[in-house]
Scaffold this active site. Structure first.
Site, PDB file in Angstrom:
ATOM      1  NE  ARG A  13      -3.613  -2.466   0.009  1.00 18.94           N
ATOM      2  CZ  ARG A  13      -3.337  -3.541  -0.759  1.00 18.94           C
ATOM      3  NH1 ARG A  13      -2.343  -3.504  -1.636  1.00 18.94           N
ATOM      4  NH2 ARG A  13      -4.064  -4.622  -0.693  1.00 18.94           N
TER       5      ARG A  13
ATOM      6  CB  SER B 179      -9.704  -2.238   4.665  1.00 19.28           C
ATOM      7  OG  SER B 179     -10.300  -3.422   4.206  1.00 19.28           O
TER       8      SER B 179
ATOM      9  CD  GLU C 191      -6.077   0.321   2.400  1.00 23.47           C
ATOM     10  OE1 GLU C 191      -6.123  -0.712   3.104  1.00 23.47           O
ATOM     11  OE2 GLU C 191      -6.456   0.351   1.220  1.00 23.47           O
TER      12      GLU C 191
HETATM   13  C1  LIG Z   1     -15.992  -0.379  -0.713  1.00 19.69           C
HETATM   14  C2  LIG Z   1     -14.497  -0.157  -0.837  1.00 19.69           C
HETATM   15  C3  LIG Z   1     -13.650  -1.226  -0.966  1.00 19.69           C
HETATM   16  C4  LIG Z   1     -12.269  -1.039  -1.094  1.00 19.69           C
HETATM   17  N1  LIG Z   1     -11.466  -2.129  -1.243  1.00 19.69           N
HETATM   18  C5  LIG Z   1     -10.135  -1.953  -1.416  1.00 19.69           C
HETATM   19  C6  LIG Z   1      -9.276  -3.084  -1.619  1.00 19.69           C
HETATM   20  O1  LIG Z   1      -9.713  -4.232  -1.652  1.00 19.69           O
HETATM   21  N2  LIG Z   1      -7.961  -2.852  -1.793  1.00 19.69           N
HETATM   22  C7  LIG Z   1      -7.424  -1.580  -1.797  1.00 19.69           C
HETATM   23  O2  LIG Z   1      -6.208  -1.440  -2.003  1.00 19.69           O
HETATM   24  N3  LIG Z   1      -8.219  -0.494  -1.604  1.00 19.69           N
HETATM   25  C8  LIG Z   1      -9.547  -0.651  -1.408  1.00 19.69           C
HETATM   26  N4  LIG Z   1     -10.343   0.441  -1.206  1.00 19.69           N
HETATM   27  C9  LIG Z   1      -9.730   1.788  -1.074  1.00 19.69           C
HETATM   28  C10 LIG Z   1      -9.637   2.575  -2.403  1.00 19.69           C
HETATM   29  O3  LIG Z   1     -10.632   2.143  -3.308  1.00 19.69           O
HETATM   30  C11 LIG Z   1      -8.262   2.466  -3.063  1.00 19.69           C
HETATM   31  O4  LIG Z   1      -7.260   2.961  -2.212  1.00 19.69           O
HETATM   32  C12 LIG Z   1      -8.237   3.254  -4.392  1.00 19.69           C
HETATM   33  O5  LIG Z   1      -7.138   2.812  -5.136  1.00 19.69           O
HETATM   34  C13 LIG Z   1      -8.172   4.747  -4.225  1.00 19.69           C
HETATM   35  O6  LIG Z   1      -8.420   5.327  -5.505  1.00 19.69           O
HETATM   36  P1  LIG Z   1      -9.191   6.716  -5.631  1.00 19.69           P
HETATM   37  O7  LIG Z   1      -9.171   7.102  -7.052  1.00 19.69           O
HETATM   38  O8  LIG Z   1     -10.527   6.635  -4.991  1.00 19.69           O
HETATM   39  O9  LIG Z   1      -8.225   7.641  -4.778  1.00 19.69           O
HETATM   40  P2  LIG Z   1      -8.634   8.778  -3.735  1.00 19.69           P
HETATM   41  O10 LIG Z   1      -9.357   8.169  -2.582  1.00 19.69           O
HETATM   42  O11 LIG Z   1      -9.284   9.896  -4.431  1.00 19.69           O
HETATM   43  O12 LIG Z   1      -7.194   9.225  -3.243  1.00 19.69           O
HETATM   44  C14 LIG Z   1      -6.393   8.350  -2.449  1.00 19.69           C
HETATM   45  C15 LIG Z   1      -4.968   8.928  -2.426  1.00 19.69           C
HETATM   46  O13 LIG Z   1      -4.436   8.856  -3.729  1.00 19.69           O
HETATM   47  C16 LIG Z   1      -4.057  10.158  -4.198  1.00 19.69           C
HETATM   48  N5  LIG Z   1      -4.371  10.181  -5.630  1.00 19.69           N
HETATM   49  C17 LIG Z   1      -5.559   9.931  -6.227  1.00 19.69           C
HETATM   50  N6  LIG Z   1      -5.422   9.988  -7.570  1.00 19.69           N
HETATM   51  C18 LIG Z   1      -4.110  10.279  -7.812  1.00 19.69           C
HETATM   52  C19 LIG Z   1      -3.337  10.469  -8.987  1.00 19.69           C
HETATM   53  N7  LIG Z   1      -3.856  10.364 -10.214  1.00 19.69           N
HETATM   54  N8  LIG Z   1      -2.018  10.739  -8.826  1.00 19.69           N
HETATM   55  C20 LIG Z   1      -1.435  10.835  -7.613  1.00 19.69           C
HETATM   56  N9  LIG Z   1      -2.139  10.694  -6.472  1.00 19.69           N
HETATM   57  C21 LIG Z   1      -3.446  10.404  -6.561  1.00 19.69           C
HETATM   58  C22 LIG Z   1      -4.861  11.145  -3.364  1.00 19.69           C
HETATM   59  O14 LIG Z   1      -4.209  12.384  -3.221  1.00 19.69           O
HETATM   60  C23 LIG Z   1      -4.934  10.401  -2.025  1.00 19.69           C
HETATM   61  O15 LIG Z   1      -3.765  10.630  -1.269  1.00 19.69           O
HETATM   62  C24 LIG Z   1     -11.735   0.267  -1.085  1.00 19.69           C
HETATM   63  C25 LIG Z   1     -12.607   1.367  -0.959  1.00 19.69           C
HETATM   64  C26 LIG Z   1     -13.971   1.167  -0.844  1.00 19.69           C
HETATM   65  C27 LIG Z   1     -14.890   2.350  -0.758  1.00 19.69           C
END
Ligand SMILES: Cc1cc2nc3c(=O)[nH]c(=O)nc-3n(C[C@H](O)[C@H](O)[C@H](O)COP(=O)(O)OP(=O)(O)OC[C@H]3O[C@@H](n4cnc5c(N)ncnc54)[C@H](O)[C@@H]3O)c2cc1C
Length: 339
Positions: A182, A232, A307
Site C-alpha cells: 500500500r 478497509s 490505510e
Molecule cells: C468499498 C471499498 C472497498 C475497497 N477495497 C479496497 C481493496 O480491496 N484494496 C485496496 O487497495 N483499496 C480498497 N479500497 C480503497 C480505495 O478504493 C483504493 O485505495 C483506491 O485505489 C483509491 O483510488 P481513488 O481514485 O478513490 O483515490 P482517492 O481516494 O481519491 O485518493 C487516495 C490517495 O491517492 C491520491 N491520488 C488519487 N489519484 C491520484 C493520482 N492520479 N495521482 C497521484 N495521487 C493520486 C490522493 O491524493 C490520495 O492521497 C476500497 C474502498 C472502498 C470504498
C-alpha cells in the site's frame, strides 16, 4: 456552506476557465467527492479533461501559491468537516484512455478500476482480477499500490508518467516507483499519476471472468455495501496477522463490532469498515478509529495503522490514525455501544 470568496482564487479560476475544457468551479461540497459522504467545502474544484490541462492547472495553482489536493474517486479519503481551504483537482472519467498492444496496456489515470479490470479480462489479459471490486481510479490505485488478496497493482506496472505539483513532467520505471504494501515512492515524492504502461499474462477470457465473479461474490458476502464507507480502515500488518489475525478480527474480538459514535458505526458486517449511518462527521470517524486502535493495542500489544487518509483544512494529508490521535477529546462524544 460555501467558503468565503478569495479574490486570488477567483482570478486564477477565471483564467483557468478560458484554457481548461473540463469543469472549473468556485466552492465544492466535499461530501460529493468522498465515498464516505463526509466533509465540509473546498474553495474550488477543477476537473481537467486532458493530461496537458492537468499540468497547466497545477502550474497555475502553484504559481498563485494556492493549496492543492489531487484526488480520484475519493474512495480512500476522509475529508474534514471544516473543509479544505484550497482547490481540489479531480482526475476523473475524462482521463480514461485505454490502449492494448499484445500483453501491454497503456491507460490514463482517471479510468475507473472495475471498468479497467473488465476491459483487461475481455482482452484475455490476466493479473489484475484481484482488483475487480475496488471502486477507485487507476491513478489512485497506482499511487496507493492498491489491490486485494495481498496483491498490489505495482507488480503489473512497467512505467508511470505524470507530473509534480508544479506541473513538471516525470517518468518512473517500476523499480523507481519502489512499490511496497500500500505504498510507493510516488507518495513520498508527491507525484501525480497521469498515465501508465502495464503488462499482463495471456489467459482464457472465460477463466478470467469466472475468477472475477468469484472475487466479487466473496467481497459482496464479506463487506458492507449499502452504507457509505471507504473500504478497509486499517492496514493488515504481517507481524500482527501471524499472531492475532487481520484488523477486522482483532476489532471484533475487542467487542467493538457495531459500536456507534455520532453518525458513524464500526460495521456489524465487517469490523474493519466504518460506515456512515447518514449524518456522520469526520470527528465521529476519527473517534472510532482512535477507539479501535487503542482497544486493540490494549488487548494485543499491536498498533494498527490506517490505510484511509485524512485531509486537514490546510490540505495536509496523512493516515487517519495520526489525525485521530490529535482530534480526540473524549468528552466530546458519548459512545453508544450496540450489541
Ligand atoms: C468499498 C471499498 C472497498 C475497497 N477495497 C479496497 C481493496 O480491496 N484494496 C485496496 O487497495 N483499496 C480498497 N479500497 C480503497 C480505495 O478504493 C483504493 O485505495 C483506491 O485505489 C483509491 O483510488 P481513488 O481514485 O478513490 O483515490 P482517492 O481516494 O481519491 O485518493 C487516495 C490517495 O491517492 C491520491 N491520488 C488519487 N489519484 C491520484 C493520482 N492520479 N495521482 C497521484 N495521487 C493520486 C490522493 O491524493 C490520495 O492521497 C476500497 C474502498 C472502498 C470504498
Amino acid at each position: 456552506m460555501p467558503r468565503a470568496a478569495n479574490p486570488k482564487l477567483r482570478s486564477v479560476l477565471a483564467r483557468l476557465r478560458m484554457s481548461v475544457s473540463g469543469r472549473v468551479e468556485e466552492g465544492a461540497d466535499l461530501r460529493c467527492l468522498s465515498r464516505w459522504r463526509i466533509g465540509g467545502c473546498a474553495s474550488g474544484l477543477v476537473e481537467p479533461a486532458t493530461a496537458a490541462e492537468t499540468r497547466l492547472v497545477l502550474a497555475a495553482l502553484a504559481e498563485a501559491s494556492l493549496p492543492v489536493l489531487v484526488v480520484g474517486d475519493g474512495s480512500n479519503l476522509l475529508f474534514d468537516d471544516a473543509g479544505f481551504d484550497g482547490v481540489i483537482v479531480r482526475i476523473g472519467p475524462a482521463l480514461s484512455g485505454f490502449r492494448r498492444e499484445g500483453r501491454c496496456v497503456w491507460a490514463e489515470a482517471g479510468i475507473w478500476v472495475p471498468r479497467f479490470v473488465r476491459e483487461l479480462g475481455r482482452h484475455g489479459l490476466s493479473g489484475l482480477e484481484h482488483a475487480i471490486g475496488i471502486p477507485g481510479t487507476l491513478g489512485g490505485l497506482i499511487y496507493m499500490n492498491g489491490g486485494s488478496q495481498r496483491k498490489g497493482i505495482g507488480t503489473n506496472i512497467v512505467s508511470v508518467r505524470g507530473c509534480d505539483l508544479r506541473g513538471n513532467p516525470f517518468e518512473r520505471s517500476q523499480a523507481q516507483c519502489a512499490f511496497h504494501y500500500r505504498g510507493s515512492s510516488l507518495q513520498t515524492d508527491g507525484l501525480i499519476v497521469l498515465e501508465a504502461d502495464l503488462s499482463f499474462t495471456k489467459a482464457d477470457p472465460g477463466a478470467i471472468r469466472r475468477d472475477m465473479i468469484a472475487t466479487l461474490s466473496e467481497r459482496r458476502r464479506k463487506f458492507p455495501k449499502n452504507l457509505p464507507n471507504c473500504g478497509s480502515v486499517f492496514l493488515s500488518d504481517p507481524a500482527m496477522y501471524s499472531i492475532v489475525g487481520p484488523p477486522g478480527a482483532a476489532i471484533e474480538r475487542a467487542g467493538l463490532k457495531g459500536t456507534r459514535l455520532g453518525g458513524a458505526e464500526i460495521s456489524p458486517i465487517h469490523a474493519n469498515f466504518i460506515v456512515n449511518l447518514g449524518q456522520a462527521t469526520s470527528n465521529d470517524v476519527l473517534g472510532l478509529v482512535h477507539l479501535a486502535r487503542t482497544r486493540v493495542h490494549d488487548e494485543t500489544g499491536f498498533w494498527m495503522d490506517c490505510e484511509v487518509r485524512h485531509v486537514a483544512p490546510d490540505g495536509s494529508i496523512r493516515p487517519a490514525h495520526e489525525a485521530a490521535a490529535e482530534a480526540i477529546t473524549t468528552e466530546a462524544h458519548a459512545i453508544e455501544l450496540e450489541t
